[in-house]
Design a protein around this motif. Structure first.
Motif, PDB file in Angstrom:
ATOM      1  N   ILE B  69       0.833  -1.197   0.000  1.00  0.00           N
ATOM      2  CA  ILE B  69       0.000   0.000   0.000  1.00  0.00           C
ATOM      3  C   ILE B  69       0.870   1.252   0.000  1.00  0.00           C
ATOM      4  O   ILE B  69       0.591   2.217  -0.720  1.00  0.00           O
ATOM      5  N   ALA B  70       1.970   1.236   0.772  1.00  0.00           N
ATOM      6  CA  ALA B  70       2.829   2.413   0.838  1.00  0.00           C
ATOM      7  C   ALA B  70       3.457   2.704  -0.528  1.00  0.00           C
ATOM      8  O   ALA B  70       3.535   3.856  -0.952  1.00  0.00           O
ATOM      9  N   LEU B  71       3.899   1.652  -1.227  1.00  0.00           N
ATOM     10  CA  LEU B  71       4.515   1.853  -2.550  1.00  0.00           C
ATOM     11  C   LEU B  71       3.496   2.403  -3.538  1.00  0.00           C
ATOM     12  O   LEU B  71       3.766   3.376  -4.246  1.00  0.00           O
ATOM     13  N   ALA B  72       2.307   1.800  -3.569  1.00  0.00           N
ATOM     14  CA  ALA B  72       1.272   2.248  -4.494  1.00  0.00           C
ATOM     15  C   ALA B  72       0.864   3.684  -4.176  1.00  0.00           C
ATOM     16  O   ALA B  72       0.753   4.537  -5.072  1.00  0.00           O
ATOM     17  N   SER B  73       0.678   3.955  -2.891  1.00  0.00           N
ATOM     18  CA  SER B  73       0.266   5.293  -2.474  1.00  0.00           C
ATOM     19  C   SER B  73       1.329   6.324  -2.835  1.00  0.00           C
ATOM     20  O   SER B  73       1.015   7.417  -3.308  1.00  0.00           O
ATOM     21  N   THR B  74       2.612   5.960  -2.617  1.00  0.00           N
ATOM     22  CA  THR B  74       3.701   6.874  -2.936  1.00  0.00           C
ATOM     23  C   THR B  74       3.706   7.218  -4.418  1.00  0.00           C
ATOM     24  O   THR B  74       3.849   8.373  -4.806  1.00  0.00           O
ATOM     25  N   PHE B  75       3.515   6.193  -5.250  1.00  0.00           N
ATOM     26  CA  PHE B  75       3.540   6.417  -6.698  1.00  0.00           C
ATOM     27  C   PHE B  75       2.428   7.387  -7.124  1.00  0.00           C
ATOM     28  O   PHE B  75       2.683   8.411  -7.739  1.00  0.00           O
ATOM     29  N   VAL B  76       1.192   7.060  -6.743  1.00  0.00           N
ATOM     30  CA  VAL B  76       0.050   7.894  -7.150  1.00  0.00           C
ATOM     31  C   VAL B  76       0.189   9.308  -6.571  1.00  0.00           C
ATOM     32  O   VAL B  76       0.037  10.309  -7.275  1.00  0.00           O
ATOM     33  N   THR B  77       0.509   9.378  -5.265  1.00  0.00           N
ATOM     34  CA  THR B  77       0.599  10.674  -4.601  1.00  0.00           C
ATOM     35  C   THR B  77       1.671  11.558  -5.213  1.00  0.00           C
ATOM     36  O   THR B  77       1.477  12.764  -5.383  1.00  0.00           O
ATOM     37  N   THR B  78       2.826  10.960  -5.543  1.00  0.00           N
ATOM     38  CA  THR B  78       3.924  11.759  -6.072  1.00  0.00           C
ATOM     39  C   THR B  78       3.538  12.377  -7.410  1.00  0.00           C
ATOM     40  O   THR B  78       3.765  13.567  -7.640  1.00  0.00           O
ATOM     41  N   VAL B  79       2.915  11.587  -8.292  1.00  0.00           N
ATOM     42  CA  VAL B  79       2.501  12.118  -9.595  1.00  0.00           C
ATOM     43  C   VAL B  79       1.459  13.227  -9.411  1.00  0.00           C
ATOM     44  O   VAL B  79       1.632  14.362  -9.877  1.00  0.00           O
ATOM     45  N   VAL B  80       0.393  12.900  -8.696  1.00  0.00           N
ATOM     46  CA  VAL B  80      -0.735  13.832  -8.545  1.00  0.00           C
ATOM     47  C   VAL B  80      -0.326  15.067  -7.737  1.00  0.00           C
ATOM     48  O   VAL B  80      -0.639  16.207  -8.107  1.00  0.00           O
ATOM     49  N   GLY B  81       0.410  14.849  -6.650  1.00  0.00           N
ATOM     50  CA  GLY B  81       0.823  15.946  -5.787  1.00  0.00           C
ATOM     51  C   GLY B  81       1.834  16.868  -6.458  1.00  0.00           C
ATOM     52  O   GLY B  81       1.787  18.082  -6.281  1.00  0.00           O
ATOM     53  N   THR B  82       2.759  16.281  -7.250  1.00  0.00           N
ATOM     54  CA  THR B  82       3.747  17.101  -7.949  1.00  0.00           C
ATOM     55  C   THR B  82       3.067  18.018  -8.953  1.00  0.00           C
ATOM     56  O   THR B  82       3.390  19.207  -9.050  1.00  0.00           O
ATOM     57  N   LEU B  83       2.097  17.465  -9.706  1.00  0.00           N
ATOM     58  CA  LEU B  83       1.359  18.283 -10.672  1.00  0.00           C
ATOM     59  C   LEU B  83       0.667  19.453  -9.964  1.00  0.00           C
ATOM     60  O   LEU B  83       0.759  20.600 -10.411  1.00  0.00           O
ATOM     61  N   ALA B  84       0.011  19.147  -8.847  1.00  0.00           N
ATOM     62  CA  ALA B  84      -0.699  20.206  -8.117  1.00  0.00           C
ATOM     63  C   ALA B  84       0.290  21.240  -7.576  1.00  0.00           C
ATOM     64  O   ALA B  84       0.046  22.452  -7.659  1.00  0.00           O
ATOM     65  N   GLY B  85       1.417  20.777  -7.050  1.00  0.00           N
ATOM     66  CA  GLY B  85       2.417  21.687  -6.507  1.00  0.00           C
ATOM     67  C   GLY B  85       2.995  22.588  -7.584  1.00  0.00           C
ATOM     68  O   GLY B  85       3.203  23.788  -7.375  1.00  0.00           O
ATOM     69  N   LEU B  86       3.258  22.019  -8.767  1.00  0.00           N
ATOM     70  CA  LEU B  86       3.750  22.801  -9.903  1.00  0.00           C
ATOM     71  C   LEU B  86       2.758  23.888 -10.272  1.00  0.00           C
ATOM     72  O   LEU B  86       3.121  25.057 -10.461  1.00  0.00           O
ATOM     73  N   ALA B  87       1.470  23.495 -10.402  1.00  0.00           N
ATOM     74  CA  ALA B  87       0.439  24.453 -10.792  1.00  0.00           C
ATOM     75  C   ALA B  87       0.374  25.598  -9.783  1.00  0.00           C
ATOM     76  O   ALA B  87       0.308  26.774 -10.165  1.00  0.00           O
ATOM     77  N   LEU B  88       0.444  25.254  -8.491  1.00  0.00           N
ATOM     78  CA  LEU B  88       0.304  26.289  -7.457  1.00  0.00           C
ATOM     79  C   LEU B  88       1.542  27.177  -7.364  1.00  0.00           C
ATOM     80  O   LEU B  88       1.443  28.366  -7.060  1.00  0.00           O
ATOM     81  N   GLY B  89       2.703  26.596  -7.601  1.00  0.00           N
ATOM     82  CA  GLY B  89       3.925  27.379  -7.456  1.00  0.00           C
ATOM     83  C   GLY B  89       4.220  28.233  -8.677  1.00  0.00           C
ATOM     84  O   GLY B  89       4.897  29.254  -8.585  1.00  0.00           O
TER      85      GLY B  89
END
Lengths: 286, 283
Positions: B69-89
């Protein structure tokens, strides 16, 4: 190109925004609605705007609520008192070993949270590896007992949530230009004055951020109370958990959850507002 | 600076010693030669539990669940969170404030409230609880941390570099791959580590949304009543050692780059989050 630019941020934020909307915002809205329903798990719940869920919940568990906030306050203050001197020393006297000391301070938090709490329980256990020998050698009285007390719960909370306080305080102290402290000395300030008039005001935003980041999770925690506290020192989290799993009384559990969240988030926002009007004393570097 | 041992120095060392005491005990009792169910009396040194690490099938299954679960969560979160962080920054856009508020709330909202409301939703929708509901919840509470970490990194970048790439004829995809991504990589890596730690260590939300699925923290919690087998201490020690090692390496790399060493430890979050949070709360 100009058109792309305008739509790009929306496309980028869409997946994350959707995820948070579906799995964070929507459940919270549902929880508010559920807290005003009546019914049970078998026959289903109906929207009846049943405000009694709140009054009953508070009537039955008001004292537990108060105890949670009290424990939260005690643990937050303990974290602050323990963190500040260490953060101060590392930031100003750590020299080139700063990061090594900070790493040591955070090292325990690489242990799984539950396991850490269980190990802390072992430290406090009457015949455990720490208190056992102390009692056998007569250093502690035979009747000495600490597990299953409020003190044990607060000590566990303090232990578990210390980094939430250490990090913001450390970052704020680390940002202070040492030349300011030197200047205070050149202007005949004693060390105590330099601390009180220069360092403390400049580090205050970090302390305040630490308080916000510590108080909310600590007040809502139920693992420490469960593992260390015994039946007389439960916190509101234990009540919510058992309302869900033992009684399946979702409406009352939702009402209690909502009250907890409203209380903590309102506290955080009020605090943030108060901070904003303070002007934060120019400590924000950027 | 005269190098004398001050009171504060002693105090800091004592504080560190206190914090490490339970960890030392946890490691120690993984080597304890116990024969009963209760593991809190020292009965001699043994390596038996390291040899029999995988004897407890349900414990092993729980650890495997946690890691998967941690590996799967890390993968999805990193992609989705990075995109959101880029947009906001990077961009100024309408709705930015709402997005920022949502992230702030997701970081500040007590875990038990998230867990309880998610369980209510899953029950209402009649969704069976298991791996997928845990995964959805873990991604949910990690997104904000990754987004904030990446946004902090993006905010410190010089947009001129990307403009130069554009002037030299790089298309948007090439520009992202060869210029933007390498520049924000430290933030992305810190965010990914954080997401992994948050997921593998989560108890409260998993307790609510896991149904019959048991992860490592849940298994430990359940075993406190019946007596914890020493294998738990061994697993805990191994996970602790791996995490500390990874963080030490990451910290050394950032220290070399001359930046403040990020702590990706505990649930405390990356140190770049903290100034960010400080700014958020003081706005």
């Amino acid at each position: 190109m100009a058109g792309r630019r305008r739509i790009a941020p929306y496309l980028m934020i869409l997946p994350g925004g959707l995820w948070l909307t579906v799995f964070f915002a929507a459940p919270l809205v549902l929880m508010v609605s559920l807290s005003l329903q009546t019914g049970n798990l078998v026959d289903g719940f109906r929207q009846t705007f049943h405000w009694q869920n709140y009054t009953e919940g508070l009537g039955a568990y008001g004292d537990t609520f108060a105890r949670s906030l009290w424990y939260g306050l005690l643990a937050t203050v303990a974290c602050m008192a323990l963190s500040y001197p260490a953060a101060y020393w590392i930031a100003f006297r750590g020299g080139h070993r700063k990061s090594a000391y900070l790493f040591l301070l955070l090292l325990p938090y690489f242990v799984s949270f539950v396991l850490r709490t269980v190990s802390w329980k072992l430290v406090l256990t009457d015949n455990g590896p720490v208190l056992g020998p102390l009692r056998d050698h007569g250093i502690l009285p035979q009747g000495f007992h600490v597990l299953d007390t409020g003190f044990a719960v607060v000590s566990g909370l303090t232990y578990n949530y210390l980094p939430f306080m250490v990090l913001p305080i450390y970052v704020a102290l680390e940002r202070i230009d040492p030349r300011l402290v030197e200047a205070a000395g050149d202007l005949y300030a004693s060390r105590a004055q330099a601390f009180g008039r220069v360092i403390l005001p400049l580090s205050l935003p970090g302390v305040l951020a630490g308080v916000v980041m510590t108080f909310a999770p600590v007040s809502a925690d139920y693992v420490n109370a469960e593992v260390l506290g015994g039946p007389r020192n439960t916190m509101i989290g234990n009540v919510i958990q058992s309302e869900y799993f033992d009684n399946s009384d979702y409406p009352v559990a939702s009402a209690l959850s909502f009250l907890l969240m409203a209380f903590l988030l309102l506290g955080v926002f009020a605090y943030a507002r108060a901070l904003g009007t303070r002007g934060v004393l120019g400590a924000e570097g950027r | 600076m005269p190098r004398k041992v001050s009171g504060l120095h002693v105090y800091t060392m004592l504080l560190i010693a206190w914090l490490l005491l339970p960890v030392a005990i946890m490691v120690m009792f993984g080597f304890n030669d116990v024969h009963g169910k209760q593991n809190f009396r020292w009965e001699g040194f043994t390596l038996r539990w390291y040899a029999r690490l995988l004897d407890k099938d349900d414990l092993t299954a729980a650890v495997v669940n946690s890691l998967t679960i941690a590996l799967a969560s890390t993968f999805v979160t990193t992609v989705v969170g990075t995109l959101a962080g880029l947009a906001l920054g990077r961009y100024r856009f309408r709705g930015e404030g709402v997005a920022g508020l949502l992230l702030f709330m997701a970081i500040c909202c007590p875990e038990i409230v998230m867990g309880a409301s998610l369980l209510s939703m899953f029950v209402t929708l009649g969704l069976p609880r298991g791996h997928l509901t845990i995964l959805a919840s873990h991604v949910m509470f990690s997104i904000a941390f990754v987004a904030v970490t990446v946004r902090a990194r993006v905010a410190g970048l010089d947009p001129a570099v990307e403009e130069a790439a554009q002037d030299l004829g790089a298309g948007p995809w090439t520009r992202f791959r060869l210029v933007t991504l390498p520049m924000i990589m430290p933030g992305v890596v810190a965010g990914a580590l954080l997401a992994f730690v948050l997921s593998i260590d989560d108890f409260v939300i998993t307790d609510f949304t896991g149904g019959a699925t048991v992860t490592f923290p849940l298994w430990i919690y359940g075993s406190t009543r019946t007596g914890m087998p020493p294998q738990v201490n061994v697993m805990g020690t191994l996970i602790f050692a791996a995490g500390a090692l990874a963080a030490a390496l990451a910290a050394r790399r950032t220290a070399r780059a001359g930046r403040l060493p990020g702590s990706t430890g505990g649930q405390s979050g990356d140190s770049s989050i903290v100034p960010k949070m400080t700014e958020e709360t003081s706005r």
